[in-house]
Design a protein around this motif. Structure first.
Motif, PDB file in Angstrom:
ATOM      1  N   ARG A  15     -66.590   1.816 -10.420  1.00 24.42           N
ATOM      2  CA  ARG A  15     -65.910   0.541 -10.591  1.00 24.42           C
ATOM      3  C   ARG A  15     -66.656  -0.535  -9.811  1.00 24.42           C
ATOM      4  NH1 ARG A  15     -60.439   0.844 -12.212  1.00 24.42           N
ATOM      5  NH2 ARG A  15     -59.747   2.997 -12.400  1.00 24.42           N
ATOM      6  N   PHE A  16     -66.549  -1.770 -10.268  1.00 24.34           N
ATOM      7  CA  PHE A  16     -67.129  -2.881  -9.527  1.00 24.34           C
ATOM      8  C   PHE A  16     -66.366  -3.023  -8.214  1.00 24.34           C
ATOM      9  CE2 PHE A  16     -69.388  -3.586 -13.266  1.00 24.34           C
ATOM     10  CZ  PHE A  16     -70.318  -4.609 -13.092  1.00 24.34           C
ATOM     11  N   PRO A  17     -67.073  -3.304  -7.122  1.00 24.14           N
ATOM     12  CA  PRO A  17     -66.404  -3.379  -5.818  1.00 24.14           C
ATOM     13  C   PRO A  17     -65.468  -4.579  -5.707  1.00 24.14           C
ATOM     14  CG  PRO A  17     -68.700  -4.049  -5.639  1.00 24.14           C
ATOM     15  CD  PRO A  17     -68.498  -3.558  -7.041  1.00 24.14           C
ATOM     16  N   GLY A  18     -64.523  -4.481  -4.791  1.00 29.90           N
ATOM     17  CA  GLY A  18     -63.588  -5.568  -4.559  1.00 29.90           C
ATOM     18  C   GLY A  18     -64.128  -6.610  -3.587  1.00 29.90           C
ATOM     19  N   PHE A  19     -65.042  -6.191  -2.706  1.00 30.37           N
ATOM     20  CA  PHE A  19     -65.619  -7.106  -1.717  1.00 30.37           C
ATOM     21  C   PHE A  19     -66.425  -8.172  -2.459  1.00 30.37           C
ATOM     22  CE2 PHE A  19     -68.706  -8.029   1.793  1.00 30.37           C
ATOM     23  CZ  PHE A  19     -67.778  -8.580   2.663  1.00 30.37           C
ATOM     24  N   THR A  21     -68.739 -10.650  -2.000  1.00 35.89           N
ATOM     25  CA  THR A  21     -70.192 -10.868  -2.007  1.00 35.89           C
ATOM     26  C   THR A  21     -70.934  -9.702  -2.656  1.00 35.89           C
ATOM     27  OG1 THR A  21     -70.355 -10.020   0.251  1.00 35.89           O
ATOM     28  CG2 THR A  21     -70.232 -12.406  -0.011  1.00 35.89           C
ATOM     29  N   ILE A  22     -70.476  -8.486  -2.415  1.00 32.51           N
ATOM     30  CA  ILE A  22     -71.110  -7.316  -3.039  1.00 32.51           C
ATOM     31  C   ILE A  22     -70.834  -7.333  -4.539  1.00 32.51           C
ATOM     32  CG2 ILE A  22     -71.176  -4.794  -3.116  1.00 32.51           C
ATOM     33  CD1 ILE A  22     -72.321  -5.877  -0.538  1.00 32.51           C
ATOM     34  N   ARG A  23     -69.614  -7.638  -4.911  1.00 29.61           N
ATOM     35  CA  ARG A  23     -69.234  -7.713  -6.335  1.00 29.61           C
ATOM     36  C   ARG A  23     -70.099  -8.737  -7.077  1.00 29.61           C
ATOM     37  NH1 ARG A  23     -64.203  -6.587  -8.893  1.00 29.61           N
ATOM     38  NH2 ARG A  23     -63.873  -7.766 -10.782  1.00 29.61           N
ATOM     39  N   GLN A  24     -70.289  -9.911  -6.467  1.00 29.02           N
ATOM     40  CA  GLN A  24     -71.095 -10.952  -7.103  1.00 29.02           C
ATOM     41  C   GLN A  24     -72.545 -10.492  -7.276  1.00 29.02           C
ATOM     42  OE1 GLN A  24     -69.898 -13.749  -8.552  1.00 29.02           O
ATOM     43  NE2 GLN A  24     -71.959 -13.817  -9.383  1.00 29.02           N
ATOM     44  N   GLU A  25     -73.058  -9.749  -6.317  1.00 27.06           N
ATOM     45  CA  GLU A  25     -74.425  -9.228  -6.418  1.00 27.06           C
ATOM     46  C   GLU A  25     -74.522  -8.228  -7.571  1.00 27.06           C
ATOM     47  OE1 GLU A  25     -78.386  -9.049  -5.744  1.00 27.06           O
ATOM     48  OE2 GLU A  25     -76.983 -10.416  -4.770  1.00 27.06           O
ATOM     49  N   THR A  34     -74.255 -10.226 -22.836  1.00 23.49           N
ATOM     50  CA  THR A  34     -72.914 -10.386 -23.377  1.00 23.49           C
ATOM     51  C   THR A  34     -71.938 -10.588 -22.221  1.00 23.49           C
ATOM     52  OG1 THR A  34     -72.506  -8.009 -23.315  1.00 23.49           O
ATOM     53  CG2 THR A  34     -73.405  -8.915 -25.356  1.00 23.49           C
ATOM     54  N   THR A  35     -70.826 -11.206 -22.516  1.00 30.16           N
ATOM     55  CA  THR A  35     -69.801 -11.413 -21.503  1.00 30.16           C
ATOM     56  C   THR A  35     -69.091 -10.093 -21.251  1.00 30.16           C
ATOM     57  OG1 THR A  35     -69.500 -13.644 -22.332  1.00 30.16           O
ATOM     58  CG2 THR A  35     -67.768 -12.770 -20.943  1.00 30.16           C
ATOM     59  N   PHE A  36     -68.807  -9.827 -19.987  1.00 31.19           N
ATOM     60  CA  PHE A  36     -68.075  -8.614 -19.657  1.00 31.19           C
ATOM     61  C   PHE A  36     -67.081  -8.917 -18.548  1.00 31.19           C
ATOM     62  CE2 PHE A  36     -71.519  -8.684 -16.669  1.00 31.19           C
ATOM     63  CZ  PHE A  36     -71.013  -8.118 -15.515  1.00 31.19           C
ATOM     64  N   ASN A  37     -66.085  -8.083 -18.437  1.00 39.44           N
ATOM     65  CA  ASN A  37     -65.049  -8.234 -17.427  1.00 39.44           C
ATOM     66  C   ASN A  37     -65.304  -7.217 -16.319  1.00 39.44           C
ATOM     67  OD1 ASN A  37     -62.762  -8.350 -15.870  1.00 39.44           O
ATOM     68  ND2 ASN A  37     -61.333  -8.097 -17.568  1.00 39.44           N
ATOM     69  N   PRO A  38     -65.703  -7.656 -15.123  1.00 42.53           N
ATOM     70  CA  PRO A  38     -65.977  -6.719 -14.035  1.00 42.53           C
ATOM     71  C   PRO A  38     -64.751  -5.913 -13.600  1.00 42.53           C
ATOM     72  CG  PRO A  38     -66.631  -8.953 -13.423  1.00 42.53           C
ATOM     73  CD  PRO A  38     -65.974  -9.028 -14.757  1.00 42.53           C
ATOM     74  N   ASP A  39     -63.561  -6.412 -13.899  1.00 43.53           N
ATOM     75  CA  ASP A  39     -62.356  -5.672 -13.526  1.00 43.53           C
ATOM     76  C   ASP A  39     -62.187  -4.395 -14.341  1.00 43.53           C
ATOM     77  OD1 ASP A  39     -61.610  -7.544 -11.589  1.00 43.53           O
ATOM     78  OD2 ASP A  39     -60.541  -8.763 -13.060  1.00 43.53           O
ATOM     79  N   SER A  40     -62.720  -4.381 -15.551  1.00 42.59           N
ATOM     80  CA  SER A  40     -62.576  -3.195 -16.394  1.00 42.59           C
ATOM     81  C   SER A  40     -63.913  -2.522 -16.691  1.00 42.59           C
ATOM     82  CB  SER A  40     -61.889  -3.576 -17.711  1.00 42.59           C
ATOM     83  OG  SER A  40     -62.664  -4.533 -18.411  1.00 42.59           O
ATOM     84  N   SER A  41     -65.013  -3.115 -16.243  1.00 38.99           N
ATOM     85  CA  SER A  41     -66.341  -2.546 -16.501  1.00 38.99           C
ATOM     86  C   SER A  41     -66.704  -1.506 -15.449  1.00 38.99           C
ATOM     87  CB  SER A  41     -67.400  -3.651 -16.500  1.00 38.99           C
ATOM     88  OG  SER A  41     -67.147  -4.579 -17.520  1.00 38.99           O
ATOM     89  N   ARG A  42     -67.680  -0.682 -15.764  1.00 41.04           N
ATOM     90  CA  ARG A  42     -68.176   0.346 -14.852  1.00 41.04           C
ATOM     91  C   ARG A  42     -69.697   0.264 -14.787  1.00 41.04           C
ATOM     92  NH1 ARG A  42     -63.464   0.153 -14.611  1.00 41.04           N
ATOM     93  NH2 ARG A  42     -61.935   1.812 -14.671  1.00 41.04           N
ATOM     94  N   MET A  43     -70.249   0.708 -13.658  1.00 41.91           N
ATOM     95  CA  MET A  43     -71.699   0.733 -13.463  1.00 41.91           C
ATOM     96  C   MET A  43     -72.143   2.192 -13.416  1.00 41.91           C
ATOM     97  SD  MET A  43     -74.497  -1.091 -12.828  1.00 41.91           S
ATOM     98  CE  MET A  43     -73.885  -2.665 -12.281  1.00 41.91           C
TER      99      MET A  43
END
Length: 104
Positions: A15-19, A21-25, A34-43
């Motif tokens: 999951r994308f981190p909640g912190f 500055t790390i999340r933005q990186e 394409t547009t994506f939603n970091p709240d529901s996306s995975r890495m």
């Protein structure tokens, strides 16, 4: 969560981190077209190095199967290498040596 194409391949999804500055990186490194939603996306775990994971001491001591625990400060660093490989696999045989040198 198991994905049929990656089951048994040792690939996991984070999951994308909640912190913030790390999340933005992470979002910046994705540079998705394409547009994506970091709240529901995975890495995918293939974008992280061994050093990005913590030791699973609890399971080591118990002799249980080890879990791959991503450090809170982990940044996906293998994005450009994966892009180079994808381009190569797609038959785009341009000279990527300069870009590869920047990453390594």
């Amino acid at each position: 969560m198991a994905y049929s194409k990656t089951a048994g391949a040792g690939i996991i999804f984070h999951r994308f981190p909640g912190f913030v500055t790390i999340r933005q990186e992470w979002i910046t490194r994705c540079s998705s077209k394409t547009t994506f939603n970091p709240d529901s996306s995975r890495m995918c775990s293939c974008y992280f190095t061994i050093e990005d994971y913590e030791r699973d001491l609890k399971n080591e001591l118990l002799g249980s199967p080890l879990k791959r625990i991503l450090k809170e400060t982990a940044i996906p660093t293998l994005m450009e290498l994966a892009e180079i490989q994808e381009n190569y696999d797609a038959g785009q045989t341009q000279d990527h040596s300069e870009k590869l040198l920047e990453v390594v």
